[in-house]
Design a protein around this motif. Structure first.
Motif, PDB file in Angstrom:
ATOM      1  N   GLY A 181       0.909  -1.279   0.109  1.00  0.00           N
ATOM      2  CA  GLY A 181      -0.199  -0.282   0.220  1.00  0.00           C
ATOM      3  C   GLY A 181       0.782   1.155   0.030  1.00  0.00           C
ATOM      4  O   GLY A 181       2.192   1.335   0.465  1.00  0.00           O
ATOM      5  N   ALA A 182      -0.056   2.472  -0.338  1.00  0.00           N
ATOM      6  CA  ALA A 182       0.990   3.694  -0.052  1.00  0.00           C
ATOM      7  C   ALA A 182       1.994   3.290   1.263  1.00  0.00           C
ATOM      8  O   ALA A 182       2.742   4.598   1.462  1.00  0.00           O
ATOM      9  CB  ALA A 182       0.326   4.843  -1.050  1.00  0.00           C
ATOM     10  N   GLN A 183       0.078   3.331   1.613  1.00  0.00           N
ATOM     11  CA  GLN A 183       1.067   4.028   3.834  1.00  0.00           C
ATOM     12  C   GLN A 183       2.623   3.221   3.972  1.00  0.00           C
ATOM     13  O   GLN A 183       3.276   3.996   4.505  1.00  0.00           O
ATOM     14  CB  GLN A 183      -0.517   2.918   4.637  1.00  0.00           C
ATOM     15  N   TYR A 237      -3.453  14.090   5.434  1.00  0.00           N
ATOM     16  CA  TYR A 237      -4.216  12.875   6.130  1.00  0.00           C
ATOM     17  C   TYR A 237      -2.844  12.033   7.057  1.00  0.00           C
ATOM     18  O   TYR A 237      -2.310  12.218   7.348  1.00  0.00           O
ATOM     19  CB  TYR A 237      -3.178  11.968   4.517  1.00  0.00           C
ATOM     20  N   TYR A 267       4.954  17.327   0.812  1.00  0.00           N
ATOM     21  CA  TYR A 267       4.092  16.425   0.613  1.00  0.00           C
ATOM     22  C   TYR A 267       2.889  16.304   0.441  1.00  0.00           C
ATOM     23  O   TYR A 267       1.566  17.326   1.518  1.00  0.00           O
ATOM     24  CB  TYR A 267       3.935  15.704   2.315  1.00  0.00           C
ATOM     25  N   ILE A 290      -1.516  15.852  -1.440  1.00  0.00           N
ATOM     26  CA  ILE A 290      -2.532  14.957  -2.031  1.00  0.00           C
ATOM     27  C   ILE A 290      -2.714  15.813  -3.182  1.00  0.00           C
ATOM     28  O   ILE A 290      -4.189  16.535  -2.860  1.00  0.00           O
ATOM     29  CB  ILE A 290      -3.098  14.330  -0.998  1.00  0.00           C
ATOM     30  N   ASN A 342      -7.279  14.071   0.406  1.00  0.00           N
ATOM     31  CA  ASN A 342      -7.885  13.325   1.055  1.00  0.00           C
ATOM     32  C   ASN A 342      -6.994  13.971   2.663  1.00  0.00           C
ATOM     33  O   ASN A 342      -6.407  14.610   3.269  1.00  0.00           O
ATOM     34  CB  ASN A 342      -7.846  12.115   1.863  1.00  0.00           C
ATOM     35  N   ASP A 374       0.775  11.886  -3.529  1.00  0.00           N
ATOM     36  CA  ASP A 374       0.743  10.732  -2.647  1.00  0.00           C
ATOM     37  C   ASP A 374      -0.581  11.139  -4.134  1.00  0.00           C
ATOM     38  O   ASP A 374      -2.028  11.403  -3.732  1.00  0.00           O
ATOM     39  CB  ASP A 374       0.308  11.125  -1.254  1.00  0.00           C
ATOM     40  N   PRO A 418      -3.798   8.449  -4.477  1.00  0.00           N
ATOM     41  CA  PRO A 418      -4.473   7.185  -4.676  1.00  0.00           C
ATOM     42  C   PRO A 418      -5.921   7.828  -5.040  1.00  0.00           C
ATOM     43  O   PRO A 418      -6.575   6.413  -5.452  1.00  0.00           O
ATOM     44  CB  PRO A 418      -5.209   7.297  -2.619  1.00  0.00           C
ATOM     45  N   TYR A 419      -6.653   8.569  -5.236  1.00  0.00           N
ATOM     46  CA  TYR A 419      -7.433   9.447  -5.976  1.00  0.00           C
ATOM     47  C   TYR A 419      -8.241  10.148  -7.052  1.00  0.00           C
ATOM     48  O   TYR A 419      -8.924   9.928  -7.290  1.00  0.00           O
ATOM     49  CB  TYR A 419      -8.120  10.222  -5.215  1.00  0.00           C
ATOM     50  N   THR A 438      -1.815   3.495  -6.086  1.00  0.00           N
ATOM     51  CA  THR A 438      -1.939   1.983  -4.597  1.00  0.00           C
ATOM     52  C   THR A 438      -3.334   1.871  -6.053  1.00  0.00           C
ATOM     53  O   THR A 438      -4.173   2.089  -6.944  1.00  0.00           O
ATOM     54  CB  THR A 438      -2.300   3.118  -3.636  1.00  0.00           C
ATOM     55  N   SER A 468      -5.064   0.578  -4.134  1.00  0.00           N
ATOM     56  CA  SER A 468      -6.571   0.376  -2.830  1.00  0.00           C
ATOM     57  C   SER A 468      -7.830   0.807  -3.588  1.00  0.00           C
ATOM     58  O   SER A 468      -9.202   0.544  -3.450  1.00  0.00           O
ATOM     59  CB  SER A 468      -6.002   1.100  -1.440  1.00  0.00           C
ATOM     60  N   LYS A 469      -7.966   1.556  -4.495  1.00  0.00           N
ATOM     61  CA  LYS A 469      -8.813   2.560  -4.621  1.00  0.00           C
ATOM     62  C   LYS A 469      -9.503   2.050  -6.320  1.00  0.00           C
ATOM     63  O   LYS A 469     -10.432   2.281  -6.100  1.00  0.00           O
ATOM     64  CB  LYS A 469      -9.363   4.157  -4.166  1.00  0.00           C
ATOM     65  N   ARG A 493      -4.125  -4.277  -0.120  1.00  0.00           N
ATOM     66  CA  ARG A 493      -2.294  -4.103   0.626  1.00  0.00           C
ATOM     67  C   ARG A 493      -1.634  -3.859  -0.745  1.00  0.00           C
ATOM     68  O   ARG A 493       0.023  -4.532  -0.095  1.00  0.00           O
ATOM     69  CB  ARG A 493      -1.516  -4.995   1.453  1.00  0.00           C
TER      70      ARG A 493
END
Ligand SMILES: Cc1ncc(COP(=O)(O)O)c(C=O)c1O
Length: 424
Positions: free
Chosen positions: A107-109, A133, A180, A182, A187, A215, A217-218, A243, A245-246, A253
């Protein structure tokens, strides 16, 4: 397990542990997982749209074709066919890279945690958006940075303020390690960084010598409007986090990080130390799904569903939130950011919202380092049905209106001591 009341090992922990932020999201999940609570708190996709049958088929094909090999350790950099697939997707999104320009992460996490590890020494300056985030703030905070938070408006990070802060920092002899951001459907704020500001950030990174972490993800979950070029497409030194994830399923993960070769080498060392490699089995199943099934079609289904839910939430906010409240109108992603009339405290209100109205949200304060977000909240619209969204916002609106009445009556009851020369 018995409840922990007293931690007898306090004197044994490393000093950084005291700087680790607990994730309000994780704590909230415990409450909001209750079936009687309507939760706008998490950032969860709707499980009903996960392509379960296709995953069963992909898993079976992988096992029949690759057998035990799929269950072996893999390389730290990641499964090559999956990386090739990512290279193809990135090229569609305007970024030309080769398979050696990226690694797979859990995951990006996990990438956020590694970036904290390789860049931040204690008290180093990093730049984030305000709000940002929670999970990133949590990942970075363990490395004890000095966080400079730059406010957002409807067009993303305020680059004019960023430029001022950078100049001030330079005067103090401080060079930020990274910025950093997004950029797409942020988010928690739901806003998208406009192209002009993306270019500005890249320019400032060259002038002041910090690295940009993008970052994203969306970015694929756009309901309306046009895509804005990625920062990575403007500058090859930008670190890009992606990622599955979405666009697929968060339970796999899996994510990826694109970075300059020298940085990638450090990330590989961090990955080796953390978990040797991401699950080679899951990487294979993901690759099989992404290459053999129409994942774009599934993302289209997500987009239609989330658009409908965003619309339902916007309409409900309009109907049930009091005058003086404002909220973002995201063109994609999972979140709306709402700000309550001045004087209300969303953090203090949360207990009442959960207890009395059985509705939960993420309080704005969790998304800030230091001060900020007191009267704001993040509302997730991807997880609940449109009917539940309407009911939840109605209940939340009633709680807010109740608080407002209370606040105003307190204000009325409050009469300050007369100043000299003033009559009471
Ligand atoms: C901005 C942002 N970055 C990273 C992540 C973590 O994503 P992943 O599931 O890929 O670890 C999230 C998850 O919600 C997120 O919102």
């Amino acid at each position: 397990m018995t409840e922990l009341r007293f931690d007898q090992w306090t004197n044994l922990y490393a000093s950084r542990v005291s700087k680790m932020r607990s994730s309000e999201i994780r704590e909230m999940m415990a409450v909001t997982g209750r079936p009687d609570v309507i939760s706008f708190a998490g950032g969860l996709p709707d499980t009903r749209v996960f392509p379960v049958n296709q995953i069963v088929e992909a898993t079976q094909r992988v096992m029949l074709r690759e057998g035990p090999e799929a269950l072996q350790y893999g390389t730290t950099e990641g499964h090559e066919p999956l990386k090739r697939h990512i290279v193809g997707m990135m090229s569609e999104w305007g970024v030309d890279v080769g398979i050696d320009d990226l690694i797979i992460t859990d995951g990006a996490q996990q990438a956020l945690e590694f970036l904290g590890k390789i860049f931040i020494s204690r008290n180093d300056v990093i730049i984030v958006e305000a709000p940002s985030y929670v999970g990133a703030l949590q990942a970075f905070s363990g490395y004890e940075p000095t966080v400079v938070a730059i406010p957002l408006d409807g067009s993303g990070m305020r680059t004019d303020i960023l430029a001022e802060r950078l100049e001030e920092l330079a005067k103090l002899g401080k060079q930020p390690k990274f910025l950093y951001t997004i950029p797409n459907f942020q988010n928690p704020a739901g806003v998208t960084l406009i192209e002009e500001r993306r270019r500005e950030i890249v320019k400032l990174s060259e002038i002041y010598g910090f690295i940009v972490i993008e970052d994203d993800p969306y970015g694929r979950l756009r309901f309306s409007g046009d895509d804005v070029p990625l920062l990575r497409s403007m500058d090859e030194s930008v670190i890009y986090l992606g990622t599955f994830s979405k666009i697929f399923a968060p339970g796999m993960r899996l994510g990826w990080v694109i970075a300059p070769k020298a940085v990638l080498e450090k990330l590989i060392l961090a990955k080796q130390a953390a978990n040797l490699c991401s699950s080679s089995f899951v990487q294979r199943v993901t690759e099989e799904y992404m290459s053999q099934f129409d994942w774009r079609q599934n993302v289209e289904v997500l987009i239609d569903l989330y658009r409908e839910r965003r619309n339902a939430m916007l309409a409900a906010l309009e109907e049930f939130f009091p005058e003086g409240a404002t909220w973002s109108h995201p063109q994609g992603g999972l979140f709306i950011w709402a700000s309550l009339p001045e004087g209300l405290d969303s953090g203090e209100m949360l207990a009442e919202a959960i207890r009395e109205a059985k509705v939960a949200y993420l309080s704005g304060r969790a998304c800030y380092v230091g001060k900020g977000g007191d009267n704001s909240m993040r509302l997730n619209f991807s997880y609940c049905s449109t009917e539940t969204i309407e009911e939840g916002i109605k209940r939340l609106g009633a709680v807010i209106k109740g608080q407002l009445v209370l606040y105003r009556s307190l204000l009325k009851g409050y009469s300050p001591e007369p100043k000299q020369g003033e009559s009471k």
